[in-house]
Design a protein around this motif. Structure first.
Motif, PDB file in Angstrom:
ATOM      1  N   UNK A 220      -3.719   4.604 -13.205  1.00 12.54           N
ATOM      2  CA  UNK A 220      -4.935   3.999 -13.002  1.00 12.54           C
ATOM      3  C   UNK A 220      -4.785   3.241 -11.647  1.00 12.54           C
ATOM      4  N   UNK A 221      -3.839   2.251 -11.803  1.00 10.27           N
ATOM      5  CA  UNK A 221      -3.657   1.625 -10.780  1.00 10.27           C
ATOM      6  C   UNK A 221      -3.090   2.221  -9.417  1.00 10.27           C
ATOM      7  N   UNK A 222      -2.346   3.170  -9.570  1.00 11.20           N
ATOM      8  CA  UNK A 222      -1.686   3.868  -8.549  1.00 11.20           C
ATOM      9  C   UNK A 222      -2.851   4.890  -8.074  1.00 11.20           C
ATOM     10  N   UNK A 223      -3.751   5.220  -8.736  1.00  8.02           N
ATOM     11  CA  UNK A 223      -5.070   6.142  -8.313  1.00  8.02           C
ATOM     12  C   UNK A 223      -5.854   5.301  -7.375  1.00  8.02           C
ATOM     13  N   UNK A 224      -6.272   4.061  -7.927  1.00  5.25           N
ATOM     14  CA  UNK A 224      -7.039   3.323  -6.815  1.00  5.25           C
ATOM     15  C   UNK A 224      -7.108   1.963  -7.121  1.00  5.25           C
ATOM     16  N   UNK A 225      -6.809   0.803  -6.257  1.00  2.13           N
ATOM     17  CA  UNK A 225      -6.848  -0.327  -6.757  1.00  2.13           C
ATOM     18  C   UNK A 225      -7.776  -1.116  -7.050  1.00  2.13           C
ATOM     19  N   UNK A 226      -9.142  -0.322  -6.815  1.00  4.21           N
ATOM     20  CA  UNK A 226     -10.306  -1.006  -7.266  1.00  4.21           C
ATOM     21  C   UNK A 226     -10.832  -0.530  -8.709  1.00  4.21           C
ATOM     22  N   UNK A 227      -9.997   0.363  -9.468  1.00  6.82           N
ATOM     23  CA  UNK A 227     -10.425   0.763 -10.779  1.00  6.82           C
ATOM     24  C   UNK A 227     -10.103  -0.575 -11.721  1.00  6.82           C
ATOM     25  N   UNK A 228     -11.501  -0.925 -12.506  1.00  8.90           N
ATOM     26  CA  UNK A 228     -11.375  -2.006 -13.502  1.00  8.90           C
ATOM     27  C   UNK A 228     -10.705  -1.152 -14.798  1.00  8.90           C
ATOM     28  N   UNK A 229      -9.925  -1.829 -15.415  1.00  5.33           N
ATOM     29  CA  UNK A 229      -9.212  -1.245 -16.698  1.00  5.33           C
ATOM     30  C   UNK A 229      -9.689  -2.049 -17.926  1.00  5.33           C
ATOM     31  N   UNK A 230     -10.542  -1.365 -18.597  1.00  4.80           N
ATOM     32  CA  UNK A 230     -10.809  -1.858 -20.016  1.00  4.80           C
ATOM     33  C   UNK A 230     -10.104  -1.629 -21.124  1.00  4.80           C
ATOM     34  N   UNK A 231      -9.630  -2.405 -21.766  1.00 13.42           N
ATOM     35  CA  UNK A 231      -8.550  -2.265 -22.736  1.00 13.42           C
ATOM     36  C   UNK A 231      -8.922  -3.218 -24.173  1.00 13.42           C
ATOM     37  N   UNK A 232      -8.560  -2.602 -25.218  1.00  8.71           N
ATOM     38  CA  UNK A 232      -8.317  -3.415 -26.230  1.00  8.71           C
ATOM     39  C   UNK A 232      -7.253  -4.510 -26.522  1.00  8.71           C
ATOM     40  N   UNK A 233      -6.329  -4.397 -25.669  1.00 12.05           N
ATOM     41  CA  UNK A 233      -5.164  -5.016 -25.526  1.00 12.05           C
ATOM     42  C   UNK A 233      -5.041  -5.547 -24.008  1.00 12.05           C
ATOM     43  N   UNK A 234      -5.641  -6.771 -23.721  1.00  9.31           N
ATOM     44  CA  UNK A 234      -5.499  -7.363 -22.333  1.00  9.31           C
ATOM     45  C   UNK A 234      -3.949  -8.080 -22.216  1.00  9.31           C
ATOM     46  N   UNK A 235      -3.442  -8.121 -23.546  1.00  5.36           N
ATOM     47  CA  UNK A 235      -1.980  -8.699 -23.332  1.00  5.36           C
ATOM     48  C   UNK A 235      -0.972  -7.590 -22.781  1.00  5.36           C
ATOM     49  N   UNK A 236      -1.308  -6.409 -23.142  1.00  2.00           N
ATOM     50  CA  UNK A 236      -0.481  -5.318 -22.555  1.00  2.00           C
ATOM     51  C   UNK A 236      -0.790  -5.377 -20.891  1.00  2.00           C
ATOM     52  N   UNK A 237      -1.895  -5.533 -20.427  1.00  2.00           N
ATOM     53  CA  UNK A 237      -2.474  -5.549 -18.991  1.00  2.00           C
ATOM     54  C   UNK A 237      -1.467  -6.623 -18.413  1.00  2.00           C
ATOM     55  N   UNK A 238      -1.333  -7.632 -19.252  1.00  2.00           N
ATOM     56  CA  UNK A 238      -0.942  -8.886 -18.694  1.00  2.00           C
ATOM     57  C   UNK A 238       0.782  -8.547 -18.492  1.00  2.00           C
ATOM     58  N   UNK A 239       1.267  -7.824 -19.536  1.00  2.00           N
ATOM     59  CA  UNK A 239       2.632  -7.681 -19.487  1.00  2.00           C
ATOM     60  C   UNK A 239       2.942  -6.637 -18.263  1.00  2.00           C
ATOM     61  N   UNK A 240       1.905  -5.523 -18.205  1.00  2.00           N
ATOM     62  CA  UNK A 240       2.089  -4.386 -17.233  1.00  2.00           C
ATOM     63  C   UNK A 240       2.206  -5.220 -15.886  1.00  2.00           C
ATOM     64  N   UNK A 241       1.052  -5.812 -15.512  1.00  2.00           N
ATOM     65  CA  UNK A 241       0.937  -6.168 -14.003  1.00  2.00           C
ATOM     66  C   UNK A 241       1.503  -7.602 -13.634  1.00  2.00           C
ATOM     67  N   UNK A 242       1.445  -8.491 -14.635  1.00  2.00           N
ATOM     68  CA  UNK A 242       2.011 -10.015 -14.308  1.00  2.00           C
ATOM     69  C   UNK A 242       3.103 -10.384 -14.880  1.00  2.00           C
ATOM     70  N   UNK A 243       3.540  -9.433 -15.749  1.00  2.00           N
ATOM     71  CA  UNK A 243       5.059  -9.794 -16.502  1.00  2.00           C
ATOM     72  C   UNK A 243       4.887 -11.209 -17.513  1.00  2.00           C
ATOM     73  N   UNK A 244       3.953 -11.216 -18.175  1.00  2.00           N
ATOM     74  CA  UNK A 244       3.470 -12.589 -18.798  1.00  2.00           C
ATOM     75  C   UNK A 244       3.219 -12.006 -20.200  1.00  2.00           C
TER      76      UNK A 244
END
Length: 244
Positions: A220-244
């Motif tokens: 989704x990030x590659x598709x468009x930088x403005x797409x908001x990503x709705x997730x049950x796992x915001x920790x996975x989002x953090x690992x994916x994009x921030x490496x936290x």
């Protein structure tokens, strides 16, 4: 640099019971969570309450339809034990409680859970509440129901609205325009680069749901930088994009 905002689906529902204050607090605790999606219905006595299903049975120890129980009864239910013993006694919150906790911390995508005329007046009840909290600019009201979105604009045209779209056919860009929406909530499987580009160029926010795998988040990030990503796992989002 990616810009895809993280939206906590029903709070941090991957770890806490969905649509509870526990899930809201866990989402707020993550500094990169800027948005949260919640679901709102009306109790029998007209109180906006935060729950997804039309029935109480899956996520509380209550039984029957949300619309058939008063708030005084509903707020005594256990809405946490189904998720685990650590959440035993967690209550089902009112929308007012979630607003008070979220104000100034998270923007809210509030889904009006209604079909036809099952909840007469839900739009006005929700708008009155967010207006009384001074949160009109922190909220978008979304729904699958075109009629509900139209009624929101009739009550207060200043309130931002969003269409929820999950059909295999139809033109979401046209529907968003016809309904005067500034937001599209769409299943990530239905979203494509052309639609994302078209809508963002028109100033419409696009949110893809529900995305819990890093691979799909990156797609989704590659598709468009403005797409908001709705997730049950915001920790996975953090690992994916921030490496936290």
């Amino acid at each position: 640099m990616f810009k895809n905002l993280c939206v906590a689906h029903r709070g941090f529902s991957g770890k806490a019971p969905e649509n509870t204050l526990a899930a809201v607090r866990m989402a707020i605790a993550l500094p990169y969570v800027r948005w949260m999606e919640i679901d709102v219905q009306l109790s029998k006595d007209g109180v906006p309450v935060v729950i997804h299903d039309y029935s109480l049975d899956r996520t509380t120890n209550g039984h029957g339809k949300v619309k058939d129980m008063n708030w005084e009864q509903m707020k005594r239910l256990d809405a946490g034990s189904w998720k685990g013993r650590a959440f035993r006694g967690e209550k089902m919150p009112s929308l007012e409680e979630v607003l008070d906790l979220s104000k100034g911390r998270l923007h809210l995508n509030i889904e009006l859970k209604t079909v036809g005329n099952v909840y007469p007046g839900i739009e006005k009840a929700v708008i009155n509440l967010i207006s009384s909290k001074g949160m009109r600019d922190e909220v978008v009201l979304t729904s699958f129901e075109a009629g509900a979105l139209q009624r929101v604009k009739e009550v207060d045209p200043r309130v931002s609205t969003g269409l929820i779209f999950d059909s295999r056919s139809g033109d979401p860009a046209r529907l968003v325009h016809e309904l005067g929406c500034s937001f599209l909530s769409i299943s990530f499987e239905r979203l494509n680069p052309n639609l994302a580009k078209l809508l963002t160029e028109q100033g419409v926010k696009v949110m893809a749901w529900t995305v819990d795998k890093a691979k799909e988040m990156r797609r989704l990030a590659d598709m468009h930088s403005d797409i908001m990503i709705c997730t049950n796992r915001p920790d996975v989002w953090g690992d994916t994009f921030l490496g936290v």
